[in-house]
Design an enzyme around this catalytic site. Structure first.
Site, PDB file in Angstrom:
ATOM      1  N   CYS A  48      39.776  43.549  50.103  1.00  0.00           N
ATOM      2  CA  CYS A  48      39.709  44.642  51.091  1.00  0.00           C
ATOM      3  C   CYS A  48      40.108  44.107  52.460  1.00  0.00           C
ATOM      4  O   CYS A  48      40.842  44.770  53.205  1.00  0.00           O
ATOM      5  CB  CYS A  48      38.306  45.245  51.135  1.00  0.00           C
ATOM      6  SG  CYS A  48      37.963  46.388  49.785  1.00  0.00           S
ATOM      7  N   HIS A  95      42.672  43.662  40.350  1.00  0.00           N
ATOM      8  CA  HIS A  95      44.014  43.149  40.651  1.00  0.00           C
ATOM      9  C   HIS A  95      44.690  42.722  39.353  1.00  0.00           C
ATOM     10  O   HIS A  95      44.029  42.383  38.370  1.00  0.00           O
ATOM     11  CB  HIS A  95      43.966  41.977  41.632  1.00  0.00           C
ATOM     12  CG  HIS A  95      43.100  40.844  41.180  1.00  0.00           C
ATOM     13  ND1 HIS A  95      41.731  40.850  41.325  1.00  0.00           N
ATOM     14  CD2 HIS A  95      43.396  39.667  40.574  1.00  0.00           C
ATOM     15  CE1 HIS A  95      41.230  39.737  40.830  1.00  0.00           C
ATOM     16  NE2 HIS A  95      42.222  39.002  40.353  1.00  0.00           N
ATOM     17  N   HIS A 110      47.680  40.077  37.970  1.00  0.00           N
ATOM     18  CA  HIS A 110      48.551  38.941  38.251  1.00  0.00           C
ATOM     19  C   HIS A 110      49.916  39.223  37.616  1.00  0.00           C
ATOM     20  O   HIS A 110      49.983  39.540  36.421  1.00  0.00           O
ATOM     21  CB  HIS A 110      48.004  37.664  37.612  1.00  0.00           C
ATOM     22  CG  HIS A 110      46.648  37.242  38.100  1.00  0.00           C
ATOM     23  ND1 HIS A 110      46.455  36.186  38.969  1.00  0.00           N
ATOM     24  CD2 HIS A 110      45.414  37.729  37.837  1.00  0.00           C
ATOM     25  CE1 HIS A 110      45.158  36.036  39.204  1.00  0.00           C
ATOM     26  NE2 HIS A 110      44.504  36.963  38.525  1.00  0.00           N
TER      27      HIS A 110
HETATM   28  P1  AMP Z   1      41.002  36.241  39.440  1.00  0.00           P
HETATM   29  O1  AMP Z   1      40.501  34.850  39.124  1.00  0.00           O
HETATM   30  O2  AMP Z   1      41.687  36.926  38.313  1.00  0.00           O
HETATM   31  O3  AMP Z   1      39.886  37.075  40.051  1.00  0.00           O
HETATM   32  O4  AMP Z   1      42.127  36.056  40.534  1.00  0.00           O
HETATM   33  C1  AMP Z   1      41.864  35.849  41.888  1.00  0.00           C
HETATM   34  C2  AMP Z   1      43.080  35.204  42.462  1.00  0.00           C
HETATM   35  O5  AMP Z   1      43.050  35.364  43.865  1.00  0.00           O
HETATM   36  C3  AMP Z   1      43.212  33.697  42.176  1.00  0.00           C
HETATM   37  O6  AMP Z   1      44.397  33.452  41.428  1.00  0.00           O
HETATM   38  C4  AMP Z   1      43.256  33.087  43.580  1.00  0.00           C
HETATM   39  O7  AMP Z   1      44.171  32.002  43.656  1.00  0.00           O
HETATM   40  C5  AMP Z   1      43.704  34.259  44.432  1.00  0.00           C
HETATM   41  N1  AMP Z   1      43.322  34.195  45.840  1.00  0.00           N
HETATM   42  C6  AMP Z   1      42.104  33.870  46.345  1.00  0.00           C
HETATM   43  N2  AMP Z   1      42.118  33.959  47.686  1.00  0.00           N
HETATM   44  C7  AMP Z   1      43.374  34.357  48.040  1.00  0.00           C
HETATM   45  C8  AMP Z   1      44.029  34.623  49.271  1.00  0.00           C
HETATM   46  N3  AMP Z   1      43.375  34.514  50.453  1.00  0.00           N
HETATM   47  N4  AMP Z   1      45.326  35.003  49.258  1.00  0.00           N
HETATM   48  C9  AMP Z   1      45.984  35.119  48.079  1.00  0.00           C
HETATM   49  N5  AMP Z   1      45.422  34.893  46.883  1.00  0.00           N
HETATM   50  C10 AMP Z   1      44.144  34.507  46.848  1.00  0.00           C
HETATM   51 ZN    ZN Z   2      37.648  45.224  47.805  1.00  0.00          ZN
END
Ligand code: AMP
Ligand code: ZN
Length: 113
Positions: free
Chosen positions: A5, A99, A101
């Site tokens: 957010c 989200h 990927h």
């Molecule tokens: P998940 O483990 O599926 O919840 O994915 C979360 C993802 O967010 C991970 O791959 C992290 O590397 C990524 N992530 C965490 N903080 C940031 C950020 N500030 N900007 C971009 N990606 C992020």
């Molecule tokens: Zn959120």
């Protein structure tokens, strides 16, 4: 308080790849492939279970699916790519804002299924 957010609201910087009124797509801070983009709905949903239970959830899921296609086009992933959604603790979800990927730019070999 939610990291994604804050990114959607511009309080935390991100490297934008694609955006419209419903989604923001930005590069993962810890990429696992040449292309690793996160497709994030601009409205907060905890995960795919949560979004599916909400009245406007289908709108956002549709926007996410279309955004995946846009990202694939922008990133030149015409020969294929992978879309991953981690859901909940046991699914390996670490950021509790829905989200997807989008991973590609290389022949992906590590397959669980
Ligand atoms: P998940 O483990 O599926 O919840 O994915 C979360 C993802 O967010 C991970 O791959 C992290 O590397 C990524 N992530 C965490 N903080 C940031 C950020 N500030 N900007 C971009 N990606 C992020
Ligand atoms: Zn959120």
């Amino acid at each position: 308080m939610c990291l994604f957010c804050d990114i959607v609201e511009g309080k935390i910087p991100s490297t934008k790849v694609y955006e419209n009124d419903k989604v923001l797509c930005f590069r993962d801070i810890n990429p696992v492939a040449p292309t690793h983009v996160l497709v994030v709905p601009k409205k907060h949903f905890d995960n795919i279970i949560d979004v599916s239970s909400k009245e406007d959830g289908a709108l956002y899921l549709d926007a996410c699916a279309k955004a995946v296609s846009e990202v694939a086009k922008i990133e030149g992933l015409g020969t294929g790519f992978r879309v991953i959604n981690n859901c909940g603790e046991d699914g390996g979800q670490t950021v509790m804002h829905l989200h997807f990927h989008v991973i590609g730019g290389v022949k992906l070999t590590e397959k669980m299924i």
